[in-house]
Each structure stands twice: as structure tokens, then as C-alpha cells.
Design an enzyme around this catalytic site. Structure first.
Site: not given
Length: 307
Positions: A132, A135-136
């Protein structure tokens, strides 16, 4: 034991849309979701292909659909479905804690991230391997990363990361990308994005964290070296999805990839069970097609439960 006209397994875009249409037919509906409602799209910061709302975030879109669904009277429970079985009243839907009955069932279980299948991938998951980018990605500010894949997800990930990291290597096993040409064009305009075509990862290397990836020729592109190493800090895997249908193999017919065999009418091999969204066999898996499936499956399920 609570009975519903229709039970929807899965709370993504397809499942929530199905619940909206079931309620609009004035039927009772329960949505069972084992994780967080919304599905994979909640990880997308900027959606550009949802009609009438260009630039909406995944979270905002999901919240709007969830609110519409619940205001219409649909109910959602956060429970993992363990079995769907035929019963005198239609179907029994079992979760880890409860058993419900329904006149019809819609499977909208979606799909999960496909893995590379490398031992080193598992070793470094959460320590440099991610699925992701939104996300990261922030963890890799000013660093070098590789994105593995050739579809829209990989292209979007590379575009997103290009605005954060020092360098993005976009690794794809073929000579051309499967994703939208407009995204490829945007990537061509990014000075810190490099296409690495004709290669696949052989091993992810590092100590406590990822420090590089070893690539080998995929055999699908002529005139590439047998192998090469990239010095990077992170690997973002975006090679597709696997349908989350394993628990329903004895209920409905699946294809060799694990997708539920159901055409545009969303009808499965089991009367009274319908499939919607990314978990069914289809040519195009997009938000709009998931929503369309939800509407069609709901119409079929309502008609079935009336008979």
C-alpha cells in the site's frame, strides 16, 4: 436466529451498493464484513474515475456510500463468515459468533493483494516490503523504492511515490504496461521515475530492513540482461489481487483463478446465491463495475427471495 430477506457477504463498494438496492426494494438486508467496510479503495487518496466526483478520496467515497446505506435501513455487522449452507428458509450464514438465515445471499467478498511468492518477501514484510503506497509511502521520503507491477495500481503507486521519494524504479515483466495510457504518460513526465521492463524480482535483500532487490529476466522482452540489482530502501508490490473465495468453493463454482463463475447477471451455479464485484469472473474490475454488480445482484436476489 435472525432472518433477513438478503444477506450480503462483504462490505466493499459492491456489497454496500447491493444493500442500498435491496433496501430500495423494501427488503431487509444484513451486510457481514470481517474487516473494515469499503474494501481496498479506502487506501486510495485520489480517485479520478468515479462519475460526478473527480478527485474524491477513497475514504470520503466509502463514507458517503456507507451513510447512504445505513440511512436507508441496511444493517452491517463486523463478523467473519465461516460458512453458507442451504436451509429450509433458504440459507444459513454462519459467522464465528452467530448464525443468520436469509432468503438469498450475495457474495461480494472482493480480493486481496497478490504476493510475489518469495521467501524474502515474507521476511521483509513491514520492514521494507509494502502492498500500500498511500499507507506507507511517507516512510520513504527522500529514499529510493521499487514498484513491482504493470497495471493501474502499480502506475498510481508510482505516481504517488514520485512526489515523495528520491527515485522510483517501476519494474514490469513485459515491454508494455497493462494500465491506462494516460497514467503511463504522466509517469514519463516524472524525472525521478525509471521504467525497468522485462524483469521480475528473484530476491529481496537486506539486513534488518530492505537494502535492495535482485531482478532476473522475465524472458518476455528481447535484449535485456540476465539479471540486475537495484539498491533501494523499499519494495511496493502491486501485481494484482487474489479473490477471497476459498471458503465458498463447495457452494459455488470457481474458475482456475479462484474467481466465482458468474456472468453480467451475477448468477452463480448455486440458485439463490449471487456474486458481485472483484470476486467474480469479469473483464474489468473498477469501482463503477463493482457498483453495477451490486445493483444487478441485489435485483436478482430480491426477485429470488420473493419466489
Amino acid at each position: 436466529m435472525k432472518h433477513y430477506d438478503v444477506i450480503v457477504v462483504g462490505g466493499g463498494i459492491a456489497g454496500m451498493t447491493a444493500a442500498i438496492y435491496v433496501r430500495r426494494a423494501n427488503k431487509t438486508v444484513l451486510v457481514l464484513e470481517g474487516r473494515t467496510y469499503g474494501g481496498q479503495i479506502i487506501n486510495t487518496l485520489n480517485i479520478e474515475n468515479w462519475p460526478g466526483d473527480m478527485g474524491v478520496s477513497g475514504v470520503d467515497l466509502v463514507q458517503k456510500i456507507y451513510q447512504q446505506m445505513t440511512e436507508l435501513g441496511a444493517k452491517m455487522e463486523f463478523e467473519t463468515v465461516t460458512a453458507v449452507e442451504r436451509s429450509d428458509n433458504g440459507f444459513m450464514v454462519k459467522t464465528e459468533d452467530e448464525t443468520y438465515t436469509a432468503g438469498a445471499v450475495i457474495l461480494a467478498v472482493g480480493a486481496e493483494d497478490k504476493k510475489l511468492g518469495l521467501a524474502s518477501e515474507e521476511k521483509f514484510t513491514g520492514r521494507g516490503v509494502s502492498y500500500c503506497a498511500t499507507c506507507d509511502g511517507a516512510f520513504y521520503k527522500g529514499k529510493k523504492v521499487a514498484v513491482i507491477g504493470g497495471g493501474n495500481t502499480a502506475l498510481y503507486d508510482a505516481l504517488y511515490l514520485a512526489d515523495i521519494v528520491e527515485k522510483v524504479y517501476l519494474v514490469h515483466r513485459r515491454s508494455e504496461f497493462r494500465g491506462d495510457a494516460v497514467l503511463v504518460e504522466r509517469l514519463c513526465g516524472k524525472s525521478n521515475v525509471e521504467f525497468v521492463l522485462g524483469y521480475v524480482p528473484e530476491e529481496i535483500v537486506g539486513g534488518k530492513k530492505v537494502s535492495g532487490v535482485r531482478l532476473v529476466s522475465s524472458g518476455k522482452v528481447a535484449d535485456v540482461k540476465d539479471g540486475m540489482d537495484l539498491d533501494i530502501d523499499g519494495v511496493f508490490v502491486a501485481i494484482g489481487k487474489l479473490p477471497m473465495t476459498g471458503g465458498f468453493a463447495g457452494l459455488v463454482e470457481l474458475d482456475t483463478g479462484g474467481y466465482i463463475k458468474a456472468a453480467e447477471d451475477c448468477v452463480t451455479s448455486c440458485p439463490g446465491v449471487f456474486a458481485a464485484g472483484d470476486c467474480r469472473v469479469k473483464d474489468m474490475r473498477q469501482l463503477v463495475t463493482a457498483a453495477a454488480d451490486g445493483a444487478v445482484a441485489a435485483d436478482k436476489a430480491v426477485n429470488y427471495s420473493n419466489n
